[in-house]
Motif scaffolding. Structure first.
Motif, PDB file in Angstrom:
ATOM      1  N   GLU A  32       0.821  -1.202   0.000  1.00 29.00           N
ATOM      2  CA  GLU A  32       0.000   0.000   0.000  1.00 29.00           C
ATOM      3  C   GLU A  32       0.859   1.257   0.000  1.00 29.00           C
ATOM      4  OE1 GLU A  32      -3.385   2.249   2.685  1.00 29.00           O
ATOM      5  OE2 GLU A  32      -2.782   0.227   3.218  1.00 29.00           O
ATOM      6  N   ILE A  35       1.895   2.227  -3.508  1.00 27.41           N
ATOM      7  CA  ILE A  35       0.806   2.804  -4.314  1.00 27.41           C
ATOM      8  C   ILE A  35       0.483   4.216  -3.845  1.00 27.41           C
ATOM      9  CG2 ILE A  35      -1.651   2.581  -4.818  1.00 27.41           C
ATOM     10  CD1 ILE A  35      -1.235  -0.278  -5.283  1.00 27.41           C
ATOM     11  N   ARG A  36       0.515   4.439  -2.537  1.00 28.67           N
ATOM     12  CA  ARG A  36       0.201   5.769  -2.013  1.00 28.67           C
ATOM     13  C   ARG A  36       1.191   6.812  -2.513  1.00 28.67           C
ATOM     14  NH1 ARG A  36      -3.159   6.992   1.137  1.00 28.67           N
ATOM     15  NH2 ARG A  36      -4.134   6.342   3.008  1.00 28.67           N
ATOM     16  N   ILE A  38       2.530   7.067  -5.481  1.00 23.68           N
ATOM     17  CA  ILE A  38       2.316   7.472  -6.874  1.00 23.68           C
ATOM     18  C   ILE A  38       0.863   7.770  -7.206  1.00 23.68           C
ATOM     19  CG2 ILE A  38       4.324   6.229  -7.693  1.00 23.68           C
ATOM     20  CD1 ILE A  38       2.405   4.046  -8.711  1.00 23.68           C
ATOM     21  N   SER A  39      -0.058   7.374  -6.339  1.00 17.66           N
ATOM     22  CA  SER A  39      -1.477   7.567  -6.607  1.00 17.66           C
ATOM     23  C   SER A  39      -1.918   8.972  -6.183  1.00 17.66           C
ATOM     24  CB  SER A  39      -2.280   6.533  -5.826  1.00 17.66           C
ATOM     25  OG  SER A  39      -3.638   6.864  -5.831  1.00 17.66           O
ATOM     26  N   PRO A  40      -2.595   9.700  -7.058  1.00 17.62           N
ATOM     27  CA  PRO A  40      -3.094  11.032  -6.668  1.00 17.62           C
ATOM     28  C   PRO A  40      -4.040  10.953  -5.465  1.00 17.62           C
ATOM     29  CG  PRO A  40      -3.319  10.720  -9.035  1.00 17.62           C
ATOM     30  CD  PRO A  40      -2.894   9.409  -8.452  1.00 17.62           C
ATOM     31  N   GLY A  41      -4.862   9.928  -5.412  1.00 17.60           N
ATOM     32  CA  GLY A  41      -5.769   9.768  -4.272  1.00 17.60           C
ATOM     33  C   GLY A  41      -5.011   9.540  -2.990  1.00 17.60           C
ATOM     34  N   GLY A  42      -3.947   8.767  -3.056  1.00 20.83           N
ATOM     35  CA  GLY A  42      -3.125   8.514  -1.880  1.00 20.83           C
ATOM     36  C   GLY A  42      -2.411   9.768  -1.406  1.00 20.83           C
TER      37      GLY A  42
END
Length: 62
Positions: A32, A35-36, A38-42
């Motif tokens: 996790e 992903i956090r 690189i993820s805009p939501g993260g």
């Protein structure tokens, strides 16, 4: 997804279901934290948590 797989493979034998099981075998697992990063939501979620922490410190003096 499991409901769809069950509905589609309901009339197949156990051997056929095992052969076509999308959850069988190896799979790619990503942590996790990776992903956090690189993820805009993260990223936005992390920023929100930081702003909330600052607001709590300012409000309650902690």
């Amino acid at each position: 997804m499991t409901t769809v797989v069950g509905a589609v493979s309901g009339d197949r034998s156990a051997a056929e279901r095992t052969e076509r099981d999308p959850f069988a075998g190896e799979r790619i697992e990503v942590e996790e934290s990776s992903i956090r990063r690189i993820s805009p939501g993260g990223i936005l979620s992390d920023l929100k948590e930081r702003f909330d922490a600052i607001g709590r410190r300012l409000t309650y003096g902690r």
